[in-house]
Design an enzyme around this catalytic site. Structure first.
Site, PDB file in Angstrom:
ATOM      1  N   ASP A 182      52.214  63.956  47.065  1.00  0.00           N
ATOM      2  CA  ASP A 182      52.712  62.818  45.690  1.00  0.00           C
ATOM      3  C   ASP A 182      54.146  63.738  45.583  1.00  0.00           C
ATOM      4  O   ASP A 182      54.996  63.937  46.131  1.00  0.00           O
ATOM      5  CB  ASP A 182      51.586  62.761  44.511  1.00  0.00           C
ATOM      6  CG  ASP A 182      50.929  64.222  44.196  1.00  0.00           C
ATOM      7  OD1 ASP A 182      51.841  65.277  44.874  1.00  0.00           O
ATOM      8  OD2 ASP A 182      50.732  64.392  43.796  1.00  0.00           O
TER       9      ASP A 182
ATOM     10  N   ASN B  36      41.528  66.605  34.157  1.00  0.00           N
ATOM     11  CA  ASN B  36      40.877  65.894  33.662  1.00  0.00           C
ATOM     12  C   ASN B  36      40.665  65.269  35.709  1.00  0.00           C
ATOM     13  O   ASN B  36      40.043  64.106  35.586  1.00  0.00           O
ATOM     14  CB  ASN B  36      42.803  64.412  33.840  1.00  0.00           C
ATOM     15  CG  ASN B  36      43.237  64.238  34.438  1.00  0.00           C
ATOM     16  OD1 ASN B  36      43.678  64.919  35.638  1.00  0.00           O
ATOM     17  ND2 ASN B  36      44.228  63.329  33.571  1.00  0.00           N
TER      18      ASN B  36
ATOM     19  N   HIS C 292      42.471  64.736  38.318  1.00  0.00           N
ATOM     20  CA  HIS C 292      42.801  63.999  39.085  1.00  0.00           C
ATOM     21  C   HIS C 292      43.076  64.845  40.305  1.00  0.00           C
ATOM     22  O   HIS C 292      42.824  65.993  40.225  1.00  0.00           O
ATOM     23  CB  HIS C 292      44.292  63.531  38.551  1.00  0.00           C
ATOM     24  CG  HIS C 292      45.699  64.280  38.494  1.00  0.00           C
ATOM     25  ND1 HIS C 292      46.031  64.942  37.440  1.00  0.00           N
ATOM     26  CD2 HIS C 292      46.009  65.479  39.437  1.00  0.00           C
ATOM     27  CE1 HIS C 292      46.701  65.749  37.757  1.00  0.00           C
ATOM     28  NE2 HIS C 292      46.887  66.344  38.283  1.00  0.00           N
TER      29      HIS C 292
ATOM     30  N   GLU D 145      44.701  59.702  38.997  1.00  0.00           N
ATOM     31  CA  GLU D 145      44.221  60.107  37.784  1.00  0.00           C
ATOM     32  C   GLU D 145      43.205  59.037  37.650  1.00  0.00           C
ATOM     33  O   GLU D 145      42.482  57.552  37.564  1.00  0.00           O
ATOM     34  CB  GLU D 145      44.928  59.233  36.060  1.00  0.00           C
ATOM     35  CG  GLU D 145      46.790  59.643  36.862  1.00  0.00           C
ATOM     36  CD  GLU D 145      46.348  61.220  35.833  1.00  0.00           C
ATOM     37  OE1 GLU D 145      45.515  62.258  36.078  1.00  0.00           O
ATOM     38  OE2 GLU D 145      47.458  62.039  35.332  1.00  0.00           O
TER      39      GLU D 145
END
Ligand code: GLP
Length: 241
Positions: A67, A136, A138, A143
């Site tokens: 990313d 979280n 990810h 996400e």
């Protein structure tokens, strides 16, 4: 799934670097999927040491990063492109022309996503994909959501992710709102996956990701479906398993 838990961070880093260098020693033209964030820095440090000791060469390797932030140039000190040059590419004999990071400043970002997927597909199957884990759940910048995308795409970063990343930027308004990320489909296509997690603050999400229900609300839980998943944890991250 193979879960290995280590007493010290040094052992974990050595093990992670050992897996990656072993892959390249066995296949000098290996295709590596790479990750950024705080977690893999120690692994890259060890990998550089392994290279400097003459035990491995990266000159035929191809790498694809997961990313990049949108709107941040590769020269920006918080870009993932900069991070990779700093922690690995500039310190080993890799051919930089074969070390790919998606471009977050492309004029046409949708086209950049298509180009990146095509590049990976034309190069071949990723031999091993290194992954960190967001608080979280990810992976890359995929996400939690009611649906996940398979290919490379543009994402709006979750508030929790922006808050976690704010520590790297001098002002809140500098924190990127969007990112370009490999999709979960591409991540799961890798022959092997190496998930690395450190710290007590990730213990809960490690438990959810590895033992909880498989759900797009926890993207890392999809890794449970992968036939060749290796997980490297420190004691703290693995404390709730
Ligand atoms: C970042 C990256 C992920 C990384 C994760 C955890 O936002 N996009 O690839 O795995 O968050 O980062 P860290 O290792 O710093 O906790």
């Amino acid at each position: 799934m193979n879960i290995l838990t280590f007493d010290t961070e040094e052992q974990l880093n050595e093990a992670g670097a050992g897996v990656l260098s072993g892959m390249v020693q066995m296949n000098p033209s290996a295709i590596l999927g790479l990750a950024t964030g705080g977690t893999p820095i120690g692994i890259y440090e060890q990998l550089v040491q392994t290279y400097k000791r003459g035990l491995v060469s990266f000159n035929k390797v191809t790498t694809f990063n997961l990313d990049e932030y949108v709107g941040i140039t590769p020269e920006h000190h918080q870009s993932y492109s900069y991070y990779m040059r700093q922690h690995l590419f500039n310190q080993v004999d890799i051919n930089i022309e074969q070390a790919y990071v998606p471009c977050g400043t492309a004029t046409d970002l949708e086209e950049e996503c298509v180009r990146y997927d095509r590049l990976i597909e034309n190069t071949g199957q990723i031999d091993i994909q290194l992954l960190g884990l967001g608080h979280n759940g990810h992976i890359g910048f995929n996400e939690p959501s009611h649906a996940l995308l398979s290919g490379t795409h543009i994402v709006e970063l979750a508030e929790a992710t922006k808050t976690a990343n704010a520590r790297y930027f001098s002002a809140e308004e500098e924190v990127p709102q969007k990112a370009i990320t490999m999709g979960v489909g591409m991540i799961l296509k890798a022959k092997n996956i190496l998930l690395v997690v450190k710290g007590e603050d990730k213990a809960e999400i490690v438990k959810r990701a590895l033992t909880g229900p498989i759900s797009t609300n926890c993207p890392a839980s999809l890794l449970q479906t992968h036939p060749h998943l290796t997980v490297l944890l420190d004691r703290a991250a693995g404390s709730l398993l």
